[in-house]
Design an enzyme around this catalytic site. Structure first.
Site, PDB file in Angstrom:
ATOM      1  N   ASN A   7       0.862  -1.186   0.000  1.00  0.00           N
ATOM      2  CA  ASN A   7       0.000   0.000   0.000  1.00  0.00           C
ATOM      3  C   ASN A   7       0.899   1.237   0.000  1.00  0.00           C
ATOM      4  OD1 ASN A   7      -1.823   2.037   0.477  1.00  0.00           O
ATOM      5  ND2 ASN A   7      -2.689   1.144   2.343  1.00  0.00           N
ATOM      6  N   LYS A  14       3.349   0.771   3.038  1.00  0.00           N
ATOM      7  CA  LYS A  14       3.009  -0.239   4.050  1.00  0.00           C
ATOM      8  C   LYS A  14       3.008  -1.598   3.377  1.00  0.00           C
ATOM      9  CE  LYS A  14      -0.190   2.739   6.465  1.00  0.00           C
ATOM     10  NZ  LYS A  14      -1.586   3.071   6.434  1.00  0.00           N
ATOM     11  N   ARG A  90      -2.611  -2.040  -3.442  1.00  0.00           N
ATOM     12  CA  ARG A  90      -3.770  -1.171  -3.280  1.00  0.00           C
ATOM     13  C   ARG A  90      -3.611   0.004  -4.248  1.00  0.00           C
ATOM     14  NH1 ARG A  90      -5.852   2.092   2.114  1.00  0.00           N
ATOM     15  NH2 ARG A  90      -7.705   2.937   1.125  1.00  0.00           N
ATOM     16  N   HIS A 179     -12.488   3.689  -0.428  1.00  0.00           N
ATOM     17  CA  HIS A 179     -12.556   2.714   0.677  1.00  0.00           C
ATOM     18  C   HIS A 179     -13.267   1.440   0.212  1.00  0.00           C
ATOM     19  CE1 HIS A 179     -12.511   5.954   4.077  1.00  0.00           C
ATOM     20  NE2 HIS A 179     -11.294   5.480   3.882  1.00  0.00           N
ATOM     21  N   LEU A 208     -15.428   4.729   9.551  1.00  0.00           N
ATOM     22  CA  LEU A 208     -15.070   6.017  10.144  1.00  0.00           C
ATOM     23  C   LEU A 208     -13.646   5.979  10.674  1.00  0.00           C
ATOM     24  CD1 LEU A 208     -18.361   6.558  12.222  1.00  0.00           C
ATOM     25  CD2 LEU A 208     -17.914   7.303   9.883  1.00  0.00           C
ATOM     26  N   GLY A 211      -9.956   9.051   7.201  1.00  0.00           N
ATOM     27  CA  GLY A 211     -10.869   9.255   6.093  1.00  0.00           C
ATOM     28  C   GLY A 211     -12.129   8.479   6.432  1.00  0.00           C
ATOM     29  N   ARG A 240     -10.143  16.551   5.745  1.00  0.00           N
ATOM     30  CA  ARG A 240     -10.919  16.872   4.531  1.00  0.00           C
ATOM     31  C   ARG A 240     -12.254  17.503   4.900  1.00  0.00           C
ATOM     32  NH1 ARG A 240     -10.141  11.035   2.759  1.00  0.00           N
ATOM     33  NH2 ARG A 240      -8.073  10.973   1.830  1.00  0.00           N
ATOM     34  N   ASP A 282      -7.174  14.391  14.771  1.00  0.00           N
ATOM     35  CA  ASP A 282      -7.399  13.098  15.412  1.00  0.00           C
ATOM     36  C   ASP A 282      -8.643  13.138  16.311  1.00  0.00           C
ATOM     37  OD1 ASP A 282      -5.482  10.508  16.173  1.00  0.00           O
ATOM     38  OD2 ASP A 282      -6.896  11.105  17.756  1.00  0.00           O
ATOM     39  N   ILE A 331     -12.401   5.053  14.294  1.00  0.00           N
ATOM     40  CA  ILE A 331     -13.461   5.640  15.130  1.00  0.00           C
ATOM     41  C   ILE A 331     -14.614   4.636  15.263  1.00  0.00           C
ATOM     42  CG2 ILE A 331     -15.109   7.544  15.366  1.00  0.00           C
ATOM     43  CD1 ILE A 331     -13.201   9.251  13.605  1.00  0.00           C
ATOM     44  N   GLU A 382      -8.576  -4.495   5.106  1.00  0.00           N
ATOM     45  CA  GLU A 382      -8.361  -4.232   3.674  1.00  0.00           C
ATOM     46  C   GLU A 382      -7.225  -5.082   3.117  1.00  0.00           C
ATOM     47  OE1 GLU A 382      -8.427  -0.167   5.060  1.00  0.00           O
ATOM     48  OE2 GLU A 382      -9.304   0.430   3.158  1.00  0.00           O
TER      49      GLU A 382
HETATM   50  P1  ADP Z   1      -7.003   5.649   8.625  1.00  0.00           P
HETATM   51  O1  ADP Z   1      -8.213   6.227   7.967  1.00  0.00           O
HETATM   52  O2  ADP Z   1      -5.777   6.497   8.488  1.00  0.00           O
HETATM   53  O3  ADP Z   1      -6.777   4.174   8.351  1.00  0.00           O
HETATM   54  P2  ADP Z   1      -7.961   4.781  11.224  1.00  0.00           P
HETATM   55  O4  ADP Z   1      -9.037   3.950  10.640  1.00  0.00           O
HETATM   56  O5  ADP Z   1      -6.876   4.100  11.963  1.00  0.00           O
HETATM   57  O6  ADP Z   1      -7.307   5.761  10.173  1.00  0.00           O
HETATM   58  O7  ADP Z   1      -8.681   5.822  12.189  1.00  0.00           O
HETATM   59  C1  ADP Z   1      -7.970   6.818  12.879  1.00  0.00           C
HETATM   60  C2  ADP Z   1      -8.960   7.618  13.703  1.00  0.00           C
HETATM   61  O8  ADP Z   1      -9.566   6.755  14.662  1.00  0.00           O
HETATM   62  C3  ADP Z   1      -8.320   8.763  14.473  1.00  0.00           C
HETATM   63  O9  ADP Z   1      -9.109   9.932  14.352  1.00  0.00           O
HETATM   64  C4  ADP Z   1      -8.350   8.256  15.900  1.00  0.00           C
HETATM   65  O10 ADP Z   1      -8.439   9.290  16.837  1.00  0.00           O
HETATM   66  C5  ADP Z   1      -9.628   7.452  15.881  1.00  0.00           C
HETATM   67  N1  ADP Z   1      -9.699   6.566  17.054  1.00  0.00           N
HETATM   68  C6  ADP Z   1      -8.937   5.500  17.335  1.00  0.00           C
HETATM   69  N2  ADP Z   1      -9.269   5.001  18.552  1.00  0.00           N
HETATM   70  C7  ADP Z   1     -10.278   5.775  19.040  1.00  0.00           C
HETATM   71  C8  ADP Z   1     -11.068   5.790  20.232  1.00  0.00           C
HETATM   72  N3  ADP Z   1     -10.872   4.888  21.182  1.00  0.00           N
HETATM   73  N4  ADP Z   1     -11.994   6.740  20.352  1.00  0.00           N
HETATM   74  C9  ADP Z   1     -12.194   7.654  19.383  1.00  0.00           C
HETATM   75  N5  ADP Z   1     -11.500   7.688  18.248  1.00  0.00           N
HETATM   76  C10 ADP Z   1     -10.551   6.773  18.060  1.00  0.00           C
END
Ligand code: ADP
Length: 395
Positions: A7, A14, A90, A179, A208, A211, A240, A282, A331, A382
């Site tokens: 990726n 990655k 990817r 996605h 969530l 992105g 974004r 974040d 999230i 993924e």
């Molecule tokens: P990406 O889209 O880069 O793959 P991820 O799917 O890893 O990212 O998501 C990252 C997001 O998830 C960040 O905003 C992070 O704060 C949020 N996140 C991770 N753990 C928690 C949690 N316990 N509570 C709220 N948000 C979280």
């Protein structure tokens, strides 16, 4: 059968090596700061870390270090590159031409090049990763797995924009969605979890993370999704902006004398959670700041809830009958509080979250037994989806 999944981002790479006889991850790694001073490779095998600091001026140089790390006599995973049967990549944007994962040839590379126009940050990096693998391990099958392909089943009524039709004909301006590999994985896994045939499930997949996007899945196929021509459309995300009145853009360009490139940077990198809060992209940082009374952090999260609900509500009506709402992404998988805000209190619609079950951070049904629509946490994977598609094409 061993499959390497790659990726490539604009300055990162990655990788994961899978043994597909039992779908296990043998090891994984990350190269950061490609083309920037301080390039760093970190490989993780059975919890043991191996790092390499070296000059990596481009993705080919980085890929060479990845193969060296995989072959390392003590810290590596393989003793010969022949052990890798195929490589899955990817790729962000496959346009309308590439509607499924595919073995890479010159035509596939031409399409990836053509769609640099809509994926200027990702498609060039994806292509560099592919060309590096072709050069360093010639003769291995390389497979492209597109973020866009799962969404290619959308009807025109979902993917067309309300612009003069000629822009679609001339440039293929339309919603593509992203996605896709994640939405596809969640869809397949949910069919297994619900014990129903794939072509009989109607679900809403809610990914969530940094992105974020949703997809309305009808009879196992994508019917609508929140991201658009590029990943900018839809929800408010980490950096974004998501949906806007397009006039906002022409106004800012004129008032600020902003050029298209700078506007794109602002919309993609400086907006969303970061732009609203002025604090962080974040979600966890925002939750902590909001708890301490930071009003702009709270506003950013409130906007995220508002936008996500608009899509959730819209998709419920589009699908008419919904078997499940499935949460994934950083999230979606980890924040019980966010899930509660999104699907709590919807008993009127037959959607009943179980507060106790919602405390999970792993795969679980989190709705009450008498909920008409089931609610699930389905952690996405993924990389495994890419490895599976690659295996299917080369075996
Ligand atoms: P990406 O889209 O880069 O793959 P991820 O799917 O890893 O990212 O998501 C990252 C997001 O998830 C960040 O905003 C992070 O704060 C949020 N996140 C991770 N753990 C928690 C949690 N316990 N509570 C709220 N948000 C979280």
């Amino acid at each position: 059968m061993k499959i390497l999944v790659i990726n490539c981002g604009s300055s990162s790479l990655k990788y994961q090596l899978f043994d597909m006889t039992n779908e296990t991850v043998l090891g994984k790694g990350l190269v950061e700061r490609i083309g920037i001073e301080g390039s760093l490779l970190t490989q993780n095998v059975n919890g043991e870390k191996y790092t390499v600091e070296a000059e990596m001026k481009d993705h080919k140089a980085a890929m060479k270090h990845v193969f060296d790390a995989l072959l390392h006599p003590e810290k590596g995973l393989i003793s010969s590159l022949d052990e890798i049967n195929a490589i899955g990549h990817r790729v962000l944007h496959g346009g309308e031409e590439l509607t499924d994962s595919i073995i890479i040839d010159e035509h596939v590379k031409d399409v990836i090049k053509e769609y640099i126009k809509f994926g200027p940050l990702h498609n060039p990096a994806n292509l560099m990763g592919i060309e590096a693998c072709e050069a360093l391990v010639p003769g291995k099958p390389n497979v492209a797995v597109f973020d866009t392909s799962f969404h290619q089943t959308m009807p025109a009524s979902s993917y067309m924009y309300g612009l003069p039709y000629e822009y679609y004909e001339k440039y293929r301006i339309r919603k593509f969605g992203f996605h896709g590999t994640s939405h596809k994985y969640i869809t397949r896994r949910t069919a297994e979890l619900l014990n129903k045939p794939l072509d009989e499930i109607n679900i809403i997949t809610v990914h969530l993370g940094n992105g974020s996007s949703l997809a309305a899945v009808k009879n196992g196929k994508c019917y609508d999704t929140s991201m658009g021509l590029t990943p900018l459309e839809g929800l408010v995300m980490g950096t974004r902006c998501g949906d806007l009145d397009p006039t906002v853009l022409t106004f800012i360009m004129e008032e600020e004398g902003m050029k298209p490139h700078d506007l794109n940077q602002m919309l993609n990198k400086k907006s969303g959670f970061l732009g609203i809060s002025g604090l962080s992209s974040d979600a966890r940082d925002l939750e902590n700041a909001a708890d301490e009374g930071n009003q702009r952090a709270k506003l950013a999260l409130d906007m995220f809830v508002n936008r996500t609900k608009r899509y959730l509500g819209g998709y419920l009506l589009e699908l008419k009958k919904v078997d499940a709402i499935c949460f994934a992404g950083g999230i979606g998988e980890n924040s019980a509080e966010m899930r509660e805000r999104l699907v709590g209190g919807l008993e009127f619609f037959g959607i009943k979250l179980d507060a106790e079950k919602n405390k999970t951070r792993s795969e679980a049904k989190i709705s009450a037994d008498d909920s008409k629509v089931q609610i699930w946490v389905v952690p996405t994977n993924e990389e495994l989806m890419i490895a599976r598609d690659t295996l299917d094409l080369v075996k």
